[in-house]
Design a protein around this motif. Structure first.
Motif, PDB file in Angstrom:
ATOM      1  N   ASN A 113      57.098  42.942  32.010  1.00  0.00           N
ATOM      2  CA  ASN A 113      58.070  43.711  32.758  1.00  0.00           C
ATOM      3  C   ASN A 113      57.471  44.912  33.466  1.00  0.00           C
ATOM      4  N   SER A 114      56.470  45.545  32.860  1.00  0.00           N
ATOM      5  CA  SER A 114      55.978  46.795  33.413  1.00  0.00           C
ATOM      6  C   SER A 114      55.062  46.566  34.601  1.00  0.00           C
ATOM      7  N   THR A 115      55.103  47.531  35.520  1.00  0.00           N
ATOM      8  CA  THR A 115      54.207  47.493  36.675  1.00  0.00           C
ATOM      9  C   THR A 115      52.767  47.535  36.215  1.00  0.00           C
ATOM     10  N   ASN A 116      52.488  48.364  35.206  1.00  0.00           N
ATOM     11  CA  ASN A 116      51.139  48.488  34.664  1.00  0.00           C
ATOM     12  C   ASN A 116      50.613  47.139  34.187  1.00  0.00           C
ATOM     13  N   ASP A 117      51.426  46.416  33.420  1.00  0.00           N
ATOM     14  CA  ASP A 117      51.032  45.099  32.922  1.00  0.00           C
ATOM     15  C   ASP A 117      50.795  44.122  34.078  1.00  0.00           C
ATOM     16  N   SER A 118      51.669  44.156  35.057  1.00  0.00           N
ATOM     17  CA  SER A 118      51.557  43.230  36.188  1.00  0.00           C
ATOM     18  C   SER A 118      50.285  43.474  36.993  1.00  0.00           C
ATOM     19  N   GLU A 119      49.933  44.736  37.179  1.00  0.00           N
ATOM     20  CA  GLU A 119      48.716  45.059  37.917  1.00  0.00           C
ATOM     21  C   GLU A 119      47.484  44.583  37.171  1.00  0.00           C
ATOM     22  N   LEU A 120      47.494  44.759  35.862  1.00  0.00           N
ATOM     23  CA  LEU A 120      46.359  44.284  35.061  1.00  0.00           C
ATOM     24  C   LEU A 120      46.261  42.759  35.102  1.00  0.00           C
ATOM     25  N   ALA A 121      47.400  42.092  35.050  1.00  0.00           N
ATOM     26  CA  ALA A 121      47.411  40.632  35.104  1.00  0.00           C
ATOM     27  C   ALA A 121      46.797  40.137  36.412  1.00  0.00           C
ATOM     28  N   LYS A 122      47.150  40.772  37.524  1.00  0.00           N
ATOM     29  CA  LYS A 122      46.596  40.377  38.820  1.00  0.00           C
ATOM     30  C   LYS A 122      45.094  40.577  38.856  1.00  0.00           C
ATOM     31  N   ALA A 123      44.640  41.698  38.283  1.00  0.00           N
ATOM     32  CA  ALA A 123      43.207  41.973  38.255  1.00  0.00           C
ATOM     33  C   ALA A 123      42.476  40.963  37.375  1.00  0.00           C
ATOM     34  N   LEU A 124      43.095  40.566  36.270  1.00  0.00           N
ATOM     35  CA  LEU A 124      42.484  39.555  35.395  1.00  0.00           C
ATOM     36  C   LEU A 124      42.418  38.200  36.083  1.00  0.00           C
ATOM     37  N   GLU A 125      43.441  37.865  36.836  1.00  0.00           N
ATOM     38  CA  GLU A 125      43.457  36.586  37.545  1.00  0.00           C
ATOM     39  C   GLU A 125      42.358  36.514  38.601  1.00  0.00           C
ATOM     40  N   GLY A 126      42.088  37.624  39.293  1.00  0.00           N
ATOM     41  CA  GLY A 126      41.065  37.632  40.326  1.00  0.00           C
ATOM     42  C   GLY A 126      41.515  36.884  41.569  1.00  0.00           C
ATOM     43  N   HIS A 127      40.541  36.419  42.338  1.00  0.00           N
ATOM     44  CA  HIS A 127      40.861  35.667  43.544  1.00  0.00           C
ATOM     45  C   HIS A 127      39.841  34.549  43.722  1.00  0.00           C
ATOM     46  N   GLY A 128      40.091  33.710  44.709  1.00  0.00           N
ATOM     47  CA  GLY A 128      39.201  32.572  44.936  1.00  0.00           C
ATOM     48  C   GLY A 128      39.791  31.277  44.413  1.00  0.00           C
ATOM     49  N   GLU A 129      38.920  30.331  44.130  1.00  0.00           N
ATOM     50  CA  GLU A 129      39.327  29.003  43.664  1.00  0.00           C
ATOM     51  C   GLU A 129      39.946  29.078  42.270  1.00  0.00           C
ATOM     52  N   ILE A 130      41.029  28.315  42.061  1.00  0.00           N
ATOM     53  CA  ILE A 130      41.671  28.271  40.746  1.00  0.00           C
ATOM     54  C   ILE A 130      40.793  27.510  39.761  1.00  0.00           C
ATOM     55  N   LEU A 131      40.503  28.166  38.634  1.00  0.00           N
ATOM     56  CA  LEU A 131      39.712  27.534  37.579  1.00  0.00           C
ATOM     57  C   LEU A 131      40.582  26.980  36.458  1.00  0.00           C
ATOM     58  N   ALA A 132      41.620  27.712  36.112  1.00  0.00           N
ATOM     59  CA  ALA A 132      42.467  27.281  34.992  1.00  0.00           C
ATOM     60  C   ALA A 132      43.778  28.056  35.014  1.00  0.00           C
ATOM     61  N   GLU A 133      44.790  27.442  34.423  1.00  0.00           N
ATOM     62  CA  GLU A 133      46.057  28.117  34.189  1.00  0.00           C
ATOM     63  C   GLU A 133      46.252  28.208  32.681  1.00  0.00           C
ATOM     64  N   LEU A 134      46.250  29.422  32.178  1.00  0.00           N
ATOM     65  CA  LEU A 134      46.282  29.645  30.741  1.00  0.00           C
ATOM     66  C   LEU A 134      47.661  30.123  30.297  1.00  0.00           C
ATOM     67  N   ASP A 135      48.107  29.595  29.162  1.00  0.00           N
ATOM     68  CA  ASP A 135      49.346  30.053  28.549  1.00  0.00           C
ATOM     69  C   ASP A 135      49.021  31.065  27.455  1.00  0.00           C
ATOM     70  N   PHE A 136      49.778  32.148  27.415  1.00  0.00           N
ATOM     71  CA  PHE A 136      49.635  33.141  26.354  1.00  0.00           C
ATOM     72  C   PHE A 136      50.997  33.421  25.748  1.00  0.00           C
ATOM     73  N   PHE A 137      50.988  33.694  24.444  1.00  0.00           N
ATOM     74  CA  PHE A 137      52.212  33.979  23.703  1.00  0.00           C
ATOM     75  C   PHE A 137      52.136  35.444  23.269  1.00  0.00           C
ATOM     76  N   CYS A 138      53.157  36.205  23.648  1.00  0.00           N
ATOM     77  CA  CYS A 138      53.014  37.653  23.754  1.00  0.00           C
ATOM     78  C   CYS A 138      53.720  38.461  22.673  1.00  0.00           C
ATOM     79  N   ILE A 139      53.071  39.544  22.315  1.00  0.00           N
ATOM     80  CA  ILE A 139      53.657  40.577  21.471  1.00  0.00           C
ATOM     81  C   ILE A 139      53.656  41.860  22.274  1.00  0.00           C
ATOM     82  N   LYS A 140      54.819  42.491  22.365  1.00  0.00           N
ATOM     83  CA  LYS A 140      54.936  43.731  23.121  1.00  0.00           C
ATOM     84  C   LYS A 140      55.133  44.919  22.184  1.00  0.00           C
ATOM     85  N   ARG A 141      54.779  46.085  22.698  1.00  0.00           N
ATOM     86  CA  ARG A 141      54.986  47.331  21.963  1.00  0.00           C
ATOM     87  C   ARG A 141      55.538  48.358  22.937  1.00  0.00           C
TER      88      ARG A 141
END
Length: 353
Positions: A2-30
């Motif tokens: 939900n947070s903008t901070n989390d979304s920005e980090l997610a985009k940075a982790l994804e990077g750019h270029g050719e798709i290598l994989a689509e990963l599923d994660f199961f989340c715990i929030k604080r």
């Protein structure tokens, strides 16, 4: 997320270029922010959960509950997110080794929020500390430099097995550390590490240390009242100076089931600092943030420890001897002025002596 901070980090982790994989994660929030992203594989998810070192009872219960979910593979019932990892991503090289990657996100209120990633490379489980852009990247580069400069032959220091510094991010990898944050029953094991560091220290006057000079500069630039006049009288005190962590707290330490102690998070560390301050930091952080004692009680705990056999022996070797108030006051001033820790009430209480 939900947070903008989390979304920005997610985009940075994804990077750019050719798709290598689509990963599923199961989340715990604080507090509404993503804390842990667990992979589907239960073993890898357990290693990811082990990155979190809670001190509060409520958080420890949460970890226990999630651990039980992992035993029965029920963590997949947690909220799910997808991450599309591309060729220009800090995770790209990790995917070459393993598709079971999990991560923990640091404090969302920090100006340098980092990502801690666990993954397997061949037969080793590794942990990457990753800084994406700005302050986080600079922080990781600084910590990497500190670790590389720490003198060899000291126990409990992490070994860097690889690092990656680019214009977009910086990271370094160490072997995964098994174990849990120390409890009170582990105090002797933790103190033994500091005693070992003492063996590689040397005797210097306090005023010769970098830490004291930083305090001199702070006192000159700020109105610190009568505190500095009290501390200046001990400038010539001869103490042992050696390996110094700077944030030697239970959540930055792991004790394995075999009793091996490892110390993490060296961003405030250096090769030369006054011996004894790290142990005070350990006791005070535990007493204030875990046990929630008032300032008078916190200082009583430190003074009582100094009277114990272990305390007398340690302070004598470290050079403080019976100058317990000098040890306390100098640490509190440095911790507040230079370390940036909340010590105002403790300093007020200390000055009553």
């Amino acid at each position: 997320m939900n947070s903008t901070n989390d979304s920005e980090l997610a985009k940075a982790l994804e990077g750019h270029g050719e798709i290598l994989a689509e990963l599923d994660f199961f989340c715990i929030k604080r507090h509404g922010y993503l804390l842990l992203a667990l992979p589907r594989d239960a073993s890898a998810a357990g290693a990811t959960l082990g990155l979190y070192h809670p001190q509060a009872t409520r958080a420890r219960v949460l970890v226990w509950l999630v651990g039980m979910m992992l035993r029965f593979r029920c963590h997949v019932l947690l909220p799910k997110i997808k991450l599309t990892v591309r060729s220009e991503s800090p995770m790209a090289s990790m995917l070459e080794q393993s598709d079971s990657i999990g991560y923990l996100l640091g404090n969302p209120e920090s100006a340098s929020r980092r990502v801690i990633i666990v993954y397997r490379k061949k037969d080793q489980l590794l942990v990457d500390k990753l800084g994406l852009h700005g302050g986080a990247r600079a922080s990781v580069i600084r910590e990497l430099g500190i670790i590389k400069e720490l003198p060899p032959g000291n126990r409990a220091i992490p070994v860097v097995v690889s690092h990656d510094v680019s214009e977009q991010w910086a990271s370094y990898a160490t072997r995964y550390l098994y174990g849990k944050s120390p409890r009170k029953v582990d105090d002797a094991k933790v103190l033994d590490v500091l005693n070992h560091w003492l063996k590689n220290s040397q005797r210097e006057a306090l005023h010769q240390t970098r830490q004291w000079q930083e305090m001199v500069g702070y006192a000159a630039a700020h109105n610190v009242g009568g505190l500095w006049s009290q501390l200046e009288t001990v400038a010539n005190k001869q103490v042992q100076v050696g390996l110094f962590h700077g944030d030697f707290a239970p959540w930055n330490i792991k004790v394995s089931s075999e009793g091996t102690v490892a110390v993490m998070d060296w961003e405030s560390g250096c090769a030369h600092g006054p011996a004894g301050w790290d142990w005070l930091h350990y006791m005070i952080q535990s007493a204030t943030l875990v046990d929630h004692h008032n300032p008078a009680k916190v200082l009583d705990i430190c003074r009582e420890w100094a009277k114990s056999n272990a305390g007398r022996d340690f302070l004598a070797t470290a050079g403080w001897g019976s100058d317990v108030e000098c040890w306390l006051g100098s640490y509190l001033a440095y911790s507040a002025w230079i370390g940036g820790f909340d010590r105002e009430e403790l300093l007020v209480e200390w000055m009553k002596v």
